[in-house]
Design an enzyme around this catalytic site. Structure first.
Site, PDB file in Angstrom:
ATOM      1  N   ARG A  89     -27.145  25.538   7.939  1.00 23.60           N
ATOM      2  CA  ARG A  89     -28.368  25.107   7.270  1.00 23.60           C
ATOM      3  C   ARG A  89     -28.768  23.729   7.762  1.00 23.60           C
ATOM      4  NH1 ARG A  89     -28.109  25.299   1.113  1.00 23.60           N
ATOM      5  NH2 ARG A  89     -29.703  23.732   1.375  1.00 23.60           N
TER       6      ARG A  89
ATOM      7  N   ALA B 275     -29.812  20.882  17.283  1.00 21.80           N
ATOM      8  CA  ALA B 275     -31.083  20.624  17.998  1.00 21.80           C
ATOM      9  C   ALA B 275     -31.039  19.289  18.721  1.00 21.80           C
ATOM     10  CB  ALA B 275     -32.247  20.684  17.020  1.00 21.80           C
TER      11      ALA B 275
ATOM     12  N   LEU C 166     -26.520  21.278  10.066  1.00 26.91           N
ATOM     13  CA  LEU C 166     -26.085  21.924  11.304  1.00 26.91           C
ATOM     14  C   LEU C 166     -27.270  22.080  12.267  1.00 26.91           C
ATOM     15  CD1 LEU C 166     -23.616  23.391  12.693  1.00 26.91           C
ATOM     16  CD2 LEU C 166     -24.809  25.494  12.073  1.00 26.91           C
ATOM     17  N   HIS C 167     -28.417  22.481  11.748  1.00 24.81           N
ATOM     18  CA  HIS C 167     -29.579  22.684  12.617  1.00 24.81           C
ATOM     19  C   HIS C 167     -29.998  21.392  13.299  1.00 24.81           C
ATOM     20  CE1 HIS C 167     -29.810  26.639  10.849  1.00 24.81           C
ATOM     21  NE2 HIS C 167     -30.737  26.951  11.732  1.00 24.81           N
ATOM     22  N   ARG C 168     -30.019  20.344  12.515  1.00 26.93           N
ATOM     23  CA  ARG C 168     -30.414  19.072  13.118  1.00 26.93           C
ATOM     24  C   ARG C 168     -29.405  18.649  14.192  1.00 26.93           C
ATOM     25  NH1 ARG C 168     -32.066  13.300  10.304  1.00 26.93           N
ATOM     26  NH2 ARG C 168     -32.023  12.185  12.277  1.00 26.93           N
TER      27      ARG C 168
END
Lengths: 181, 295
Positions: free
Chosen positions: A13, A21, A16-18
């Site tokens: 969520r 990316a 982790l995504h940040r």
């Protein structure tokens, strides 16, 4: 299109995504894999983890990061709720990925489809909800709502609802309103 | 000390029930919606799964949704009861409910993102106190998930973009606009609490408090009752549907309240609650023993 997913999926969520990316190293192989937008309730039972509740979280928050993750890590299936924006839709088309909606709030029905759960990474650093979990699922139900050819059911529903909003608030309809004006 | 032990035990039971056992009025509303949805439609499939999930959570004694939400405690207390003692007992019960898996580790430090392992942090849980005349303690608990809270909205009228003036027609436009913006993201079919008036803070508080009303409780102000009915009907016409995949219902209920306002301000505040409207309550004797469960 209804799906029943069996095999390995990974949760992730906001944090982790940040992290991914921004070029952070992924501790698991996401290429050709599935990423589930979910922050589960987990309980440790001896050496094992048990999933207590695991429904999808709102996907649109990952919109700033998703296209990059699809492009660089090669994710093929995203599972979440509420759909995503044009950036993700374009990346789905360009790299061959689909988005599937799981039923928000259905944390028990969905947890029952998880056969096994393991720590994939960052559970200590990001916390239980934000960590990356490796889930072995069996006939996990979801609906493909954004495909690899540029179609989004959310876009269609949103467009139609905006049209109805305009009708409902046009002067004729509003005049029929309660007359409280 | 024994007195607080009993209170703590019953507060823990309140949290357990709220997290795992959807109130009967909400479940009935879901059941009615499901019966009306077209067989074979996305709406029907989603509502069927939601109802199975509600039953499974009850059977498994486990959270309905993994987002166990902001914990909002509403206390009505008799004279002579120390709120600090009630707060301390509540915090203990919250920590215990977290360790027992009824609550997710769901509270983060806003600056360094570190999770609080007990769900007790600065401003968490949330307490509302109101003095009561009776010799009993009433506690109501609402658990409001982040996905729905993110879809809540506040408008200041007049709003030129919406052509919304300072009247009930203006209020209606704001509510419909908020729904169109939310689409399915608040976990539709949801329930709206709306407040007309107040200031920016009391508007949100009062909008949330509307969600404490039972599903079948209609406003006793005729104009607001009409507005509630109308907005519920019109939400279906928007065709957003369960999870935003189209069809109906878009909402299970609309509850509107009003507060006084300043001449310069006219706020319309909308609190979006997901279908998993987790609220429970209990009336306790001053010794912490249960007199009656609510909802």
């Amino acid at each position: 299109m209804p799906l029943l997913i069996s095999g390995r999926i990974y949760t992730g969520r906001d944090r982790l995504h940040r992290y991914l990316a921004e070029g952070g190293k992924c501790p698991v192989e996401l290429r050709d894999g599935a990423l589930f937008h979910c922050g589960p309730v987990m309980r440790r039972e001896g050496a094992r983890w048990r999933v207590i509740a695991a429904g999808p979280t709102t996907s649109i928050r990952e919109e700033p990061y998703m296209a990059k993750i699809i492009a660089t890590l090669g994710v093929r299936l995203i599972i979440g709720k509420g759909g995503m924006g044009p950036g993700t839709l374009a990346a789905c088309r360009q790299y061959g990925c689909v988005y599937a909606q799981a039923v928000g709030g259905a944390a028990q029905v969905l947890a029952a489809r998880v056969r096994e759960a393991r720590e994939g990474g960052f559970v200590k650093e990001f916390g239980i909800a934000e960590g990356l979990w490796e889930l072995e699922v069996d006939t996990f139900p979801a609906l493909v709502t954004m495909d690899a050819t540029g179609h989004s059911l959310y876009e269609r529903v949103a467009r139609a609802s905006r049209r109805v909003y305009r009708d409902l608030t046009s002067s004729a309809e509003s005049g029929a309103a309660a007359g409280h004006g | 000390m024994k007195k607080w032990a009993l209170l703590e035990e019953n507060l823990l039971e309140l949290i357990r029930r709220t997290s795992t056992d959807l109130p009967a009025d909400v479940e009935s509303a879901l059941r009615r919606s499901c019966a009306r949805a077209k067989p074979g439609s996305h709406a029907r499939g989603i509502l069927d799964m939601i109802l199975s999930n509600v039953a499974a959570a009850r059977d498994n004694d486990a959270p309905i949704c993994q987002d166990t939400g902001t914990l909002l405690f509403y206390f009505t207390t008799p004279p002579g009861i120390d709120p600090l003692a009630l707060m301390a007992a509540t915090r203990k019960a919250v920590a215990q409910a977290t360790s027992e898996g009824y609550l997710r580790e769901n509270t983060l430090d806003a600056l360094n993102n570190a999770p609080y392992p007990t769900n007790v942090g600065n401003g968490a849980p949330v307490f509302h106190f109101e003095p009561g005349a009776r010799d009993t303690i009433r506690v109501r608990l609402m658990m409001k998930g982040g996905g729905s809270e993110n879809m809540s909205a506040q408008y200041s009228l007049p709003d030129d973009r919406l052509k919304a003036g300072r009247d009930l027609e203006g209020v209606r436009r704001c509510v419909l606009d908020a729904l169109v913006r939310a689409q399915g993201n608040g976990c539709a079919p949801g329930i709206l609490g709306v407040c007309i008036g107040g200031d920016r803070a009391t508007g949100y508080a009062h909008a949330k408090e509307q969600l404490l009303r039972r599903m079948d409780e209609r406003s006793d102000v005729i104009a607001l009752r009409r507005l509630e009915d109308r907005l519920l009907r019109e939400s279906d016409r928007l065709g957003i549907g369960p999870m935003g995949l189209g069809g109906a219902p878009t909402l299970l209920g609309v509850k509107v309240g009003a507060l006084s306002r300043l001449p310069a301000s006219y706020f319309v505040t909308i609190s979006y609650m997901c279908w998993a409207m987790r609220r429970r309550g209990v009336v306790l004797a001053p010794n912490g023993g249960v007199r009656k469960w609510l909802y």
